[in-house]
Design a protein around this motif. Structure first.
Motif, PDB file in Angstrom:
ATOM      1  N   GLN A 157       0.025  14.147  -1.135  1.00 13.30           N
ATOM      2  CA  GLN A 157      -0.023  14.700   0.109  1.00 13.30           C
ATOM      3  C   GLN A 157      -1.117  14.134   1.125  1.00 13.30           C
ATOM      4  O   GLN A 157      -0.693  13.915   2.390  1.00 13.30           O
ATOM      5  N   GLN A 158      -2.135  13.516   0.324  1.00 13.42           N
ATOM      6  CA  GLN A 158      -3.128  13.016   1.635  1.00 13.42           C
ATOM      7  C   GLN A 158      -2.807  11.567   1.873  1.00 13.42           C
ATOM      8  O   GLN A 158      -2.904  11.399   3.099  1.00 13.42           O
ATOM      9  N   VAL A 159      -1.957  10.801   1.205  1.00 15.22           N
ATOM     10  CA  VAL A 159      -1.672   9.546   1.545  1.00 15.22           C
ATOM     11  C   VAL A 159      -0.495   9.648   2.636  1.00 15.22           C
ATOM     12  O   VAL A 159      -0.541   9.072   3.463  1.00 15.22           O
ATOM     13  N   HIS A 171       0.145  12.586   4.561  1.00 15.53           N
ATOM     14  CA  HIS A 171      -0.095  13.242   5.539  1.00 15.53           C
ATOM     15  C   HIS A 171      -1.609  13.217   6.299  1.00 15.53           C
ATOM     16  O   HIS A 171      -1.967  13.831   7.314  1.00 15.53           O
ATOM     17  N   GLY A 172      -2.346  12.252   5.577  1.00 18.38           N
ATOM     18  CA  GLY A 172      -4.026  12.204   5.765  1.00 18.38           C
ATOM     19  C   GLY A 172      -4.519  13.442   5.651  1.00 18.38           C
ATOM     20  O   GLY A 172      -4.168  14.538   5.130  1.00 18.38           O
ATOM     21  N   GLY A 173      -6.144  13.252   5.638  1.00 19.50           N
ATOM     22  CA  GLY A 173      -6.852  14.145   5.353  1.00 19.50           C
ATOM     23  C   GLY A 173      -6.605  15.315   4.141  1.00 19.50           C
ATOM     24  O   GLY A 173      -6.097  15.285   3.225  1.00 19.50           O
ATOM     25  N   ASP A 197       0.907  -1.187  -0.067  1.00 12.48           N
ATOM     26  CA  ASP A 197       0.100  -0.056  -0.019  1.00 12.48           C
ATOM     27  C   ASP A 197       0.871   1.411  -0.006  1.00 12.48           C
ATOM     28  O   ASP A 197       0.264   2.495   0.302  1.00 12.48           O
ATOM     29  N   GLN A 198       2.160   1.145  -0.569  1.00  8.30           N
ATOM     30  CA  GLN A 198       2.963   2.537  -0.377  1.00  8.30           C
ATOM     31  C   GLN A 198       3.640   2.527  -1.766  1.00  8.30           C
ATOM     32  O   GLN A 198       4.512   3.268  -2.068  1.00  8.30           O
ATOM     33  N   LEU A 242      -7.759   5.494  -5.620  1.00  8.21           N
ATOM     34  CA  LEU A 242      -7.807   6.410  -4.428  1.00  8.21           C
ATOM     35  C   LEU A 242      -8.248   7.736  -4.925  1.00  8.21           C
ATOM     36  O   LEU A 242      -9.275   8.167  -4.014  1.00  8.21           O
TER      37      LEU A 242
END
Ligand code: GRF
Length: 182
Positions: free
Chosen positions: A176-178, A180-182, A91-92, A143
């Motif tokens: 960025q979302q992956v 740092h989340g959100g 998942d990376q 995603l």
């Protein structure tokens, strides 16, 4: 700790440049620790050299062992990722595909061939897809997608240009979302 991204490329590297621009503008908090190129002489290599990013030609194992990335980003990379790398980065690993998967994906569906097939199929819209890379080519979890209209007088080039502009916007945003989340 700033997350480290290893970028894989096979072409001009405009998606790679969009990632570098997003980092420079602060929209993406990350650093690019390596460029893995599938061959010599591609535009992405010049972009890496201009940004003092180490370049590895066809040597992902050495790149990953020596630069310790947190995320692998396929920015127009045309070779399969070996399963031992997929296993090491579950998942990376992210890829961007220039169509609305699951349609127009899979073997032979890359670059101009994708847009040619979309136009030939008479689609009214196309776009790009950011997905997680798994051992099944172009079939990992989706995603995000960005959509564009397919115009009746579109050529492969006009559609490709419209889709690519969306890729340059979407990919840094999702990275960025992956990271740092959100
Ligand atoms: C883009 O169309 C991308 O969707 C696909 O390969 C192309 C890469 O272009 N994976 P560039 O090298 O980033 O300009």
């Amino acid at each position: 700790m700033i997350p480290r991204i290893a970028v894989f490329a096979s072409g001009s590297g405009s998606n790679f440049q969009a990632i570098l621009d997003a980092i420079a503008s602060g929209r993406l908090q990350a650093s690019v620790c390596a460029l893995i190129a599938s061959k010599q002489g591609i535009g992405a290599i010049q972009k890496a050299e201009a940004n003092h990013i180490p370049v590895f030609i066809n040597d992902a194992d050495r790149a990953l062992e020596s630069t310790h990335p947190d995320l692998l980003v396929l920015a127009g990379y045309l070779k399969p990722i070996p399963s031992h790398i997929i296993d090491r980065f579950p998942d990376q690993i992210l890829n961007i595909h220039p169509a609305l998967l699951p349609k127009f994906g899979g073997k032979g569906m890359y670059g101009r061939h994708v847009h040619e097939a979309v136009i030939a199929a008479g689609e009214s819209e196309s776009g790009c897809t950011v997905h997680v890379v798994t051992e099944h080519y172009d079939e990992g979890p989706i995603l995000a997608q960005a959509r564009v209209p397919v115009l009746k007088d579109d050529t492969i080039d006009t559609l490709a240009t419209r889709v690519l502009a969306q890729e340059h916007h979407l990919f840094p945003l999702i990275i960025q979302q992956v990271l740092h989340g959100g």
